[in-house]
Structures are given as structure tokens and as C-alpha cells.
Design an enzyme around this catalytic site. Structure first.
Site, mmCIF file in Angstrom:
data_model
loop_
_atom_site.group_PDB
_atom_site.id
_atom_site.type_symbol
_atom_site.label_atom_id
_atom_site.label_comp_id
_atom_site.label_asym_id
_atom_site.label_seq_id
_atom_site.Cartn_x
_atom_site.Cartn_y
_atom_site.Cartn_z
ATOM 1 N N GLU A 107 -5.403 -3.969 -1.218
ATOM 2 C CA GLU A 107 -5.706 -5.290 -0.185
ATOM 3 C C GLU A 107 -7.046 -6.004 -0.879
ATOM 4 O OE1 GLU A 107 -5.370 -2.035 0.627
ATOM 5 O OE2 GLU A 107 -4.754 -1.809 2.761
ATOM 6 N N TRP A 140 -21.688 14.477 9.195
ATOM 7 C CA TRP A 140 -20.410 14.159 8.289
ATOM 8 C C TRP A 140 -20.524 14.862 6.867
ATOM 9 C CZ3 TRP A 140 -19.507 8.373 8.857
ATOM 10 C CH2 TRP A 140 -18.959 8.130 10.187
ATOM 11 N N LYS A 143 -16.040 16.434 9.698
ATOM 12 C CA LYS A 143 -17.065 16.354 11.022
ATOM 13 C C LYS A 143 -17.393 17.788 11.356
ATOM 14 C CE LYS A 143 -15.898 11.463 12.073
ATOM 15 N NZ LYS A 143 -14.980 10.772 12.710
ATOM 16 N N THR A 165 0.888 -1.114 -0.014
ATOM 17 C CA THR A 165 -0.182 -0.046 -0.074
ATOM 18 C C THR A 165 0.937 1.130 -0.062
ATOM 19 O OG1 THR A 165 -0.140 0.073 2.522
ATOM 20 C CG2 THR A 165 -1.812 -1.370 1.338
HETATM 21 P P1 ADP Z 1 -3.268 3.898 -2.395
HETATM 22 O O1 ADP Z 1 -3.909 4.347 -1.336
HETATM 23 O O2 ADP Z 1 -1.859 3.181 -2.217
HETATM 24 O O3 ADP Z 1 -3.366 4.478 -3.870
HETATM 25 P P2 ADP Z 1 -5.288 1.931 -3.374
HETATM 26 O O4 ADP Z 1 -5.139 2.107 -4.859
HETATM 27 O O5 ADP Z 1 -5.075 0.542 -2.582
HETATM 28 O O6 ADP Z 1 -3.961 2.568 -2.737
HETATM 29 O O7 ADP Z 1 -6.426 2.777 -2.837
HETATM 30 C C1 ADP Z 1 -7.373 2.335 -2.398
HETATM 31 C C2 ADP Z 1 -8.191 3.506 -2.100
HETATM 32 O O8 ADP Z 1 -8.603 4.223 -2.997
HETATM 33 C C3 ADP Z 1 -9.635 3.229 -1.571
HETATM 34 O O9 ADP Z 1 -9.921 2.718 0.035
HETATM 35 C C4 ADP Z 1 -10.514 4.537 -1.491
HETATM 36 O O10 ADP Z 1 -10.266 5.327 -0.423
HETATM 37 C C5 ADP Z 1 -9.892 5.015 -2.774
HETATM 38 N N1 ADP Z 1 -10.613 4.664 -4.079
HETATM 39 C C6 ADP Z 1 -10.502 3.945 -4.900
HETATM 40 N N2 ADP Z 1 -11.375 3.748 -5.848
HETATM 41 C C7 ADP Z 1 -12.344 4.873 -5.763
HETATM 42 C C8 ADP Z 1 -13.527 5.496 -6.268
HETATM 43 N N3 ADP Z 1 -13.742 5.029 -7.211
HETATM 44 N N4 ADP Z 1 -13.899 6.409 -5.607
HETATM 45 C C9 ADP Z 1 -13.419 6.927 -4.294
HETATM 46 N N5 ADP Z 1 -12.369 6.452 -3.740
HETATM 47 C C10 ADP Z 1 -11.744 5.522 -4.257
#
Ligand code: ADP
Length: 543
Positions: free
Chosen positions: A329, A442, A437, A185
Site C-alpha cells: 500500500e 502486549w 495480549k 495485497t
Molecule cells: P504481504 O502481506 O502481501 O506480504 P506486504 O509486503 O505489503 O504484503 O506486507 C507488508 C507488511 O509486512 C507490513 O505491514 C509489516 O507487517 C510487514 N513488514 C514489512 N517489513 C517489515 C519489517 N522490516 N519488520 C517487520 N515487519 C515487516
């Protein structure tokens, strides 16, 4: 009763074997790092990945060893995608945009034995290699003549080691639950965490991802992953495309709209990337009055896709948007916004509103939302809650940690806040740490950002919560406007009123030249907060 079915093993080598067997001559068009655009096919990629597996074993790789791969999306990267696991090793994808310290941390943490890198990655590797204790060999993905001079002794040339091998090789066999790949990550909070995919999780995930309500891929498609293979398991496209026998276009490292347009026009029917890539491309297409002549679908995820992007692709270019949500993940696919029959019945405007959600999960992914005490919340499309997931390709434990990352029922806390509606369509309202918040309510920073970027003079916007004496937090908006734009705060406030409730309108707007991004191209709110702190920014009521 006894099991009377064959013990077919869900290993990724089966995927490339299938592509070579039944879709051998499907074209793979690639912009190489050295420049030229080349053409190859699944049968040739299969052959070269076998040669690579053989070469890696000859160089000392043994089952379970980790190999760090830092490379752009090219045909050679596809050879490595299969050559590394085919040798029994584990493919650890490395994001070159990570800071040097994070890179050496993850290479040491995964104990990478070899590195395989594109030749333009050499300066990064030269800098960190003295800190990488386990790395024994560095292979450069290039011809001998094109490897730049380097301080690293004994660089190994990819094309040379391939040349020495024929393709006569049996993939290293093993359990389908063996490790196949590692992706960390991005480490926005603390050190990056390693997610280890198994052969089985990758194959199951690819099978469900390719299905019609998800990526909807077939042998009639030509797929271009703009999303790098090193970002969140490459959104699985390195597996789904050969699994269905699709043709591919690999765009290399040039992410400019001009370069991407050139590659899209090579017959691409499906493409995938984060929203910022598409914002830039759409501006370029409009400015130059260009058309997308073959593109049918665009998968947009990684962060929330603004409504304006969905509308422009669909109305002006006739390209269907598939808004997706996922996480490293989760291998990564969690949901895709394809239309169930209930949605097809809606009018176009309401359908586009549904497309602002990230859609529904594939087979094997389960989602739920809860309050802070873990009580399940209703799927009414309005109630926001902590989003949990579980499934066949969802992490159970991070690499080298004792503690499981899931609760006793197998639910993984995604760190996102979402709503789910009665049809199972999920909408991310925020990351739990970014939600604003205000007076016990929210406010979704994503909603504010999407409302603002709907304005034609706004390029990018980031909403964050700022301490407030009465309301706890109040939103403020940081905005990058178009070059030479004279747009005022008041005009933006006025514009946003049509999209968000009055009490959610930000209290202040700050114009900047640039918003900081993470290594995966997302707005980095941590860095943004730091910048505001350095400028001693406080809420206007405190000023
Ligand atoms: P990194 O944070 O390393 O870029 P990831 O690609 O695993 O890693 O990120 C996942 C996160 O990206 C999700 O938990 C979410 O917060 C955000 N995310 C992914 N796709 C979307 C989407 N279509 N809309 C909003 N948030 C998104």
C-alpha cells in the site's frame, strides 16, 4: 504569478528514457528462464520495451487496459516493466505462488485483457484461464522453439511479436496521475485488495527511495533484486536502478543459495530480499567457507530481520545491512535503517540494536502511532501503538471500492503495531492481529521469534498467542530446529531469557518440520493456527 516552469510529466517512460540516454551501456546481467546467463544494457532494454509497446498496440491494447504479468526477475521482465505502461496499459503484477482461486479472482477483478507470462508459468495459467473472463490473449516470454506445448490455443510468442517491430515509437503520453501498475495485497484476511500505482507515485517514490539515506543507489552500483518484481511493486527497484543509471543483475527464478551466490559474484554491490533468503545464503556461505567479494549493502525487509543476520553480514562479511519496512500500500518503502549522525556516535553494539528497528522514513512519508481511540502516542521508543502513515505514494482507496482507506486527515492504518523513538526510528513490534495480549500487556511475537532464531540450532520460529483462562492469551513458540539437532525446550527457554523479559517467555514450545508461509514468503500465522487447531492443541494449563 504565472507558472513559468516546464510541465515535465512524471511518467515512468521518462525513467527508462533517462537510463537509455545517459547510461546506455550499463550492463544488465540476467539468468534467463531457459537457463543461460545473458547480458544486455539499458539502451537495448529501452529499444525492446518500445518494440513491445508497439506490438501490444497492434494486438489491440488501448490506454488504460490492464495486462497481467507473471514473470520472474529477468532482463525481459524489465522490458515489460516499461513496455506495458509505455503502451498506455497498466502493469498488473501476478504472484505465481498465490492459490489458483486467488489468481483468477484478481485477474477478473482487475479485468486483465492480456496476460504476459514466463514459459514455466503455463501450467498455472492453463488451470485458471477458463475462469478468467476478460483475458483475450496470452503472450509467452520466450523464443518460438522454447514455448512448451499447451492446451491454450493461439499462444503468442514474445520474441516473435518483438521481431515484427522496429523501435520507432513515441510512448503513449498522458497525465502523470494515470494508472501505471497494480499490485494486490496477499489476502491473508479475505480477498486480496488491489493497490493502483500512478506514474507520478512511482516516479516520486523511486526518486526518494534512491536517495542516500534510503537505498543509496548510484550509477556506480550494480543492483540485484532478489525480491520478485511481483512482490510489493518489486520494492521499486525496477524504477530506482534505471533512474540513477545503475547496472543490474536479474537472478531469474532459481532462489537456491548456490544460484544466488553465483549471481552475487557478478559484481553486485547492492541486493534486496526478505530475511529467509539471507538466512539460507549465510548458512551456505559459512558451510562452504565462501566470501562475498563485491557486495556492499543488503536491503532486508518484508518481515523483521533477526539481529543474528545483521551481525553476521556486517561482522563476518563486511556487508552493511539496511533493514527496511514497507507495504504494498506504500509503493512500498516506509522506512529504512540508515544512520543519522546521532546513531553514528553510538558504539557498535548499540548501533546494531538501532538496526533492529526499521529506521526512518524518506521524504514524503509521515508516520505516527496512536492508541485504539486515535490519540497520538509519544515517540519515546517504548510506547507501542497503532502505526499510521500518509504520503505521496500511499494508497488512498483500493481498486473498485467506494470507501477511502484513509481517515479524514489522510492517515492510512497500516495494521502494524510499532514504537517510534526520539530520532524517528520506527520498530515494528507486530501486526495488530498477531500481537499477544497477556494480562493487559502486549507481547511482541516478532521479539520472541527474533530471540529464538538467535540460537544457532534454530532455523525458524513462530510465536502465537493461545487462549489462557487467567491471562487471556499466552505466547507459545513453534520451532524448526536444524537437521539432527537435539536441542530441548529447556535449552531454548534458557537461551531466550537473555533477550526477553521473564514474563514474556513462551509457556510452551512445539517442534515441527516446517512452518507454513504465505505467497510472499512470510510466516502464515493463520495457517499455523489452523494446524494447531486440527491437532487440538490447547495451552498446557488447560490440558
Ligand atoms: P504481504 O502481506 O502481501 O506480504 P506486504 O509486503 O505489503 O504484503 O506486507 C507488508 C507488511 O509486512 C507490513 O505491514 C509489516 O507487517 C510487514 N513488514 C514489512 N517489513 C517489515 C519489517 N522490516 N519488520 C517487520 N515487519 C515487516
Amino acid at each position: 504569478m504565472d507558472n513559468l516552469m516546464q510541465p515535465f510529466s512524471l511518467r515512468v517512460s521518462e525513467v527508462i528514457d533517462h537510463a537509455a540516454r545517459y547510461h546506455p551501456n550499463r550492463k544488465i546481467i540476467s539468468r534467463n528462464i531457459e537457463g543461460p546467463i545473458t547480458e544486455t544494457s539499458w539502451i537495448k532494454i529501452h529499444h525492446n520495451s518500445k518494440r513491445l509497446s508497439k506490438a501490444l498496440i497492434k494486438l489491440g491494447i488501448r490506454k488504460g487496459d490492464r495486462i497481467g504479468v507473471m514473470a520472474w526477475n529477468t532482463a525481459r521482465h524489465l522490458e515489460i516493466w516499461y513496455g506495458v505502461p509505455g503502451s498506455g496499459a497498466v502493469n498488473h503484477t501476478l504472484n505465481p505462488r498465490l492459490f489458483s482461486k486467488q489468481l483468477s479472482f484478481i485477474i477478473n477483478h482487475a479485468e486483465d485483457k492480456f496476460l504476459i507470462i514466463d514459459n514455466d508459468m503455463l501450467p498455472i495459467i492453463e488451470k485458471i484461464l477458463p475462469h478468467c473472463k476478460t483475458v483475450e490473449k496470452v503472450i509467452v516470454i520466450s523464443n518460438k522453439e522454447q514455448i512448451p506445448k499447451s492446451v491454450i490455443p493461439d499462444l503468442i510468442c514474445y520474441e516473435e511479436i518483438l521481431k515484427e517491430q522496429d523501435g520507432d515509437f513515441d510512448w503513449i503520453r498522458g497525465d502523470e496521475k494515470d494508472a501505471c501498475g497494480i499490485c494486490y495485497t496477499s489476502g491473508t484476511t479475505g480477498n486480496p485488495k488491489g493497490v493502483v500505482y500512478t506514474h507520478r507515485s512511482n516516479v516520486l517514490h523511486a526518486m526518494t527511495s534512491a536517495s542516500p539515506d534510503m537505498l543509496n543507489l548510484s550509477s556506480r552500483d550494480r543492483v540485484m533484486p532478489v525480491v520478485p518484481l511481483f512482490h510489493a511493486n518489486g520494492w521499486s527497484i525496477g524504477y530506482t536502478a534505471p533512474l540513477v543509471g545503475a547496472s543490474m543483475v536479474m537472478p531469474g527464478k532459481d532462489m537456491t543459495p548456490e544460484a544466488l551466490y553465483e549471481m552475487l559474484e557478478k559484481g553486485v554491490t547492492v541486493t534486496a530480499a526478505v530475511p529467509t533468503i539471507w538466512l539460507l545464503l549465510l548458512n551456505y556461505l559459512k558451510a562452504n567457507q565462501l566470501k562475498l567479494s563485491t557486495l556492499q549493502r543488503v536491503i532486508i525487509g518484508g518481515s523483521s530481520c533477526p539481529r543474528a543476520v545483521i551481525e553476521t553480514f556486517q561482522k563476518d562479511f563486511g556487508v552493511q545491512v539496511l533493514h527496511a519496512w514497507g507495504m504494498t500500500e506504500m509503493s512500498p518503502l516506509g522506512t529504512i535503517c540508515s544512520f543519522k549522525p546521532e546513531i553514528l556516535e553510538l558504539n557498535e553494539k548499540d548501533r546494531i540494536s538501532i538496526q533492529e528497528t526499521t529506521g526512518h522514513p524518506p521524504f514524503s512519508v509521515e508516520l505516527k502511532i496512536t492508541d485504539d481511540d486515535g490519540n497520538k502516542l509519544p515517540n519515546d521508543g517504548k510506547t507501542q501503538g497503532k502505526l499510521w502513515s500518509r504520503g505521496a505514494a500511499v494508497v488512498q482507496k483500493y481498486l473498485k471500492t467506494e470507501q477511502e482507506t484513509v481517515d479524514k486527515f489522510g492517515w492510512f492504518d497500516t495494521g502494524d503495531v510499532a514504537t517510534i523513538d526520539k530520532n524517528g526510528y520506527m520498530r515494528i513490534t507486530d501486526r495488530s492481529k498477531d500481537i499477544i495480549k497477556s494480562g493487559g500487556e502486549w507481547i511482541s511475537s516478532i521479539d520472541l521469534e527474533n530471540a529464538a532464531v538467535g540460537h544457532p540450532e534454530i532455523v525458524e520460529a513462530a510465536a502465537i498467542g493461545i487462549k489462557h483462562p487467567k491471562w487471556d492469551e499466552r505466547p507459545i513458540l513453534v520451532v524448526v530446529s536444524k537437521k539432527n539437532s537435539k536441542i530441548s525446550k529447556e535449552e531454548i527457554f534458557e537461551f531466550m531469557k537473555s533477550y526477553v523479559a521473564k514474563w514474556q517467555i513462551p509457556d510452551d514450545i512445539i517442534f515441527v518440520d516446517e512452518i507454513p508461509h504465505t505467497a510472499t514468503g512470510k510466516i502464515s500465522k493463520i495457517d499455523l493456527r489452523k494446524i494447531l487447531e486440527e491437532k487440538h492443541y490447547v495451552h498446557p494449563d488447560l490440558d
